[in-house]
Design an enzyme around this catalytic site. Structure first.
Site, PDB file in Angstrom:
ATOM      1  N   GLU A 192      44.297 -95.417 -18.377  1.00 12.58           N
ATOM      2  CA  GLU A 192      43.433 -96.390 -19.058  1.00 12.58           C
ATOM      3  C   GLU A 192      43.714 -97.821 -18.611  1.00 12.58           C
ATOM      4  OE1 GLU A 192      41.174 -97.420 -20.962  1.00 12.58           O
ATOM      5  OE2 GLU A 192      40.371 -95.619 -21.840  1.00 12.58           O
ATOM      6  N   ASP A 193      42.666 -98.641 -18.538  1.00  3.93           N
ATOM      7  CA  ASP A 193      42.885-100.063 -18.227  1.00  3.93           C
ATOM      8  C   ASP A 193      42.586-100.948 -19.433  1.00  3.93           C
ATOM      9  OD1 ASP A 193      40.063 -99.748 -18.237  1.00  3.93           O
ATOM     10  OD2 ASP A 193      39.874-101.599 -17.076  1.00  3.93           O
TER      11      ASP A 193
ATOM     12  N   LYS B  84      36.784-104.488 -22.966  1.00  8.34           N
ATOM     13  CA  LYS B  84      37.067-103.365 -22.072  1.00  8.34           C
ATOM     14  C   LYS B  84      37.275-102.087 -22.885  1.00  8.34           C
ATOM     15  CE  LYS B  84      39.030-105.641 -18.024  1.00  8.34           C
ATOM     16  NZ  LYS B  84      40.249-105.904 -17.254  1.00  8.34           N
TER      17      LYS B  84
ATOM     18  N   SER C  48      35.250 -91.529 -20.762  1.00 12.20           N
ATOM     19  CA  SER C  48      34.757 -92.904 -20.636  1.00 12.20           C
ATOM     20  C   SER C  48      33.832 -93.263 -21.790  1.00 12.20           C
ATOM     21  CB  SER C  48      33.984 -93.033 -19.312  1.00 12.20           C
ATOM     22  OG  SER C  48      33.255 -94.247 -19.285  1.00 12.20           O
ATOM     23  N   ALA C  49      33.838 -94.547 -22.165  1.00 13.91           N
ATOM     24  CA  ALA C  49      32.924 -95.029 -23.197  1.00 13.91           C
ATOM     25  C   ALA C  49      31.530 -95.283 -22.629  1.00 13.91           C
ATOM     26  CB  ALA C  49      33.468 -96.327 -23.780  1.00 13.91           C
TER      27      ALA C  49
ATOM     28  N   ASP D   2      39.977 -92.647 -17.658  1.00 11.83           N
ATOM     29  CA  ASP D   2      38.935 -93.611 -17.969  1.00 11.83           C
ATOM     30  C   ASP D   2      38.217 -93.909 -16.644  1.00 11.83           C
ATOM     31  OD1 ASP D   2      37.515 -95.704 -19.343  1.00 11.83           O
ATOM     32  OD2 ASP D   2      38.820 -97.130 -18.313  1.00 11.83           O
ATOM     33  N   LEU D   3      37.019 -94.431 -16.712  1.00 11.49           N
ATOM     34  CA  LEU D   3      36.270 -94.695 -15.468  1.00 11.49           C
ATOM     35  C   LEU D   3      36.335 -96.177 -15.055  1.00 11.49           C
ATOM     36  CD1 LEU D   3      34.208 -93.697 -13.282  1.00 11.49           C
ATOM     37  CD2 LEU D   3      32.420 -94.395 -14.874  1.00 11.49           C
ATOM     38  N   ASP D   4      35.701 -97.018 -15.880  1.00  9.03           N
ATOM     39  CA  ASP D   4      35.562 -98.437 -15.529  1.00  9.03           C
ATOM     40  C   ASP D   4      36.929 -99.125 -15.469  1.00  9.03           C
ATOM     41  OD1 ASP D   4      32.677 -98.495 -15.513  1.00  9.03           O
ATOM     42  OD2 ASP D   4      32.735 -98.388 -17.693  1.00  9.03           O
TER      43      ASP D   4
ATOM     44  N   THR E  49      34.225-101.387 -11.730  1.00  8.03           N
ATOM     45  CA  THR E  49      33.012-101.824 -12.428  1.00  8.03           C
ATOM     46  C   THR E  49      33.299-102.837 -13.531  1.00  8.03           C
ATOM     47  OG1 THR E  49      33.330 -99.773 -13.593  1.00  8.03           O
ATOM     48  CG2 THR E  49      31.459 -99.863 -12.093  1.00  8.03           C
TER      49      THR E  49
ATOM     50  N   LYS F  15      36.114 -95.670 -28.549  1.00  6.57           N
ATOM     51  CA  LYS F  15      37.509 -96.116 -28.472  1.00  6.57           C
ATOM     52  C   LYS F  15      37.627 -97.432 -29.253  1.00  6.57           C
ATOM     53  CE  LYS F  15      37.745 -94.438 -23.665  1.00  6.57           C
ATOM     54  NZ  LYS F  15      37.829 -94.833 -22.236  1.00  6.57           N
TER      55      LYS F  15
HETATM   56  C1  BG6 Z   1      33.566 -98.904 -20.839  1.00  3.90           C
HETATM   57  C2  BG6 Z   1      33.744-100.323 -20.377  1.00  3.90           C
HETATM   58  O1  BG6 Z   1      34.063 -98.028 -19.887  1.00  3.90           O
HETATM   59  O2  BG6 Z   1      32.199 -98.615 -21.072  1.00  3.90           O
HETATM   60  C3  BG6 Z   1      33.120-101.274 -21.387  1.00  3.90           C
HETATM   61  O3  BG6 Z   1      35.120-100.614 -20.245  1.00  3.90           O
HETATM   62  C4  BG6 Z   1      31.664-100.904 -21.611  1.00  3.90           C
HETATM   63  O4  BG6 Z   1      33.240-102.588 -20.889  1.00  3.90           O
HETATM   64  C5  BG6 Z   1      31.571 -99.441 -22.050  1.00  3.90           C
HETATM   65  O5  BG6 Z   1      31.084-101.727 -22.606  1.00  3.90           O
HETATM   66  C6  BG6 Z   1      30.136 -98.977 -22.249  1.00  3.90           C
HETATM   67  O6  BG6 Z   1      29.513 -98.938 -20.998  1.00  3.90           O
HETATM   68  P1  BG6 Z   1      27.966 -98.772 -20.742  1.00  3.90           P
HETATM   69  O7  BG6 Z   1      27.882 -98.492 -19.263  1.00  3.90           O
HETATM   70  O8  BG6 Z   1      27.498 -97.598 -21.570  1.00  3.90           O
HETATM   71  O9  BG6 Z   1      27.325-100.033 -21.163  1.00  3.90           O
HETATM   72 MG    MG Z   2      38.158 -98.974 -18.515  1.00  6.64          MG
END
Ligand code: BG6
Ligand code: MG
Length: 221
Positions: free
Chosen positions: A169-170, A45, A114-115, A9-11, A17, A145
């Site tokens: 994953e967080d 998240k 990542s989402a 996962d990224l964020d 972030t 997710k």
């Molecule tokens: C996820 C975050 O990685 O990405 C979420 O944990 C976020 O908080 C989601 O809503 C979507 O991100 P973005 O950058 O497309 O708004």
């Molecule tokens: Mg995350």
């Protein structure tokens, strides 16, 4: 070829972030007239931008028109991008680069799952984009997710069975997605929050040097 692969996962796992997402959502909630706490934020998240707004509006017991929703989604991303545009490699989370180095040394491939639709931009800002074998982001999936789609596409990019993938994953939704995909889930963050994960660590610096050995020895997980 290695019999295992890793999906990150990224964020909140690779980069710090999560705090910017929180600030941007908190700002919007306050403008709509309700409080938005860090505990509320756990529910957002890992969740897509559109779904995050639905959850946020539920928290505030607020209903708004579709037009207003679209405006808010644009505003949230604009606010978020203001933070992101200032990012650099110093915002890579502790232990992340060392972990990628370890995987490189072991010949274990890794992709991003990542989402976020901003994932490629963020990875480029922190100069990590080139290191990943593939990127699966919010633009590549139709189901967010906790649906496992993002990780199943990741497994395809790694050319591995889902059972052979390890996910970092967080987010509660992310751990659920990894478990649904029948992957090994590693929760990064609060153990009580991420209690459904197969393994838990507070952050990536806690991953033992020999962590991957047992998976490599088993050949498949
Ligand atoms: C996820 C975050 O990685 O990405 C979420 O944990 C976020 O908080 C989601 O809503 C979507 O991100 P973005 O950058 O497309 O708004
Ligand atoms: Mg995350």
């Amino acid at each position: 070829m290695n019999t295992i692969g890793v999906i990150f996962d990224l964020d909140g796992v690779i980069v710090d972030t999560a705090k910017y997402h929180f600030l941007a959502w908190k700002n919007l909630a306050n403008n709509l007239g309700f409080e938005f706490t860090e505990a509320h934020n756990e529910l957002l998240k890992g969740v897509s931008r559109v779904r995050s707004l639905e959850i946020l509006l539920d928290i505030g017991k607020t209903t708004i028109s579709d037009t207003k929703r679209q405006e808010i989604l644009i505003k949230k991303n604009e606010d978020y991008l203001k933070f992101i545009s200032k990012m650099g490699p110093e915002e890579i989370l502790p232990g992340a680069e060392k972990l990628l180095d370890t995987l490189d040394q072991l010949g274990i491939k890794y992709v991003l799952g990542s989402a976020s639709k901003n994932a490629p931009y963020i990875l480029k800002k922190v100069n990590l984009f080139h290191r990943f074998q593939g990127i699966v982001d919010g633009n590549s999936v139709s189901k967010a997710k906790p649906d496992p789609e993002v990780f199943l596409i990741g497994a395809k990019k790694l050319n591995l069975k889902p059972e052979s993938c390890i996910v970092f994953e967080d987010a509660i939704a992310g751990v659920e997605a990894a478990n649904k995909a029948k992957m090994t889930s590693i929760g990064i963050g609060d153990k009580a929050t991420l209690s459904e994960a197969d393994y838990n660590f507070n952050d990536l610096t806690e991953i033992p040097e020999n962590f991957f050995e047992k998976f490599l020895l088993k050949k498949t997980i």
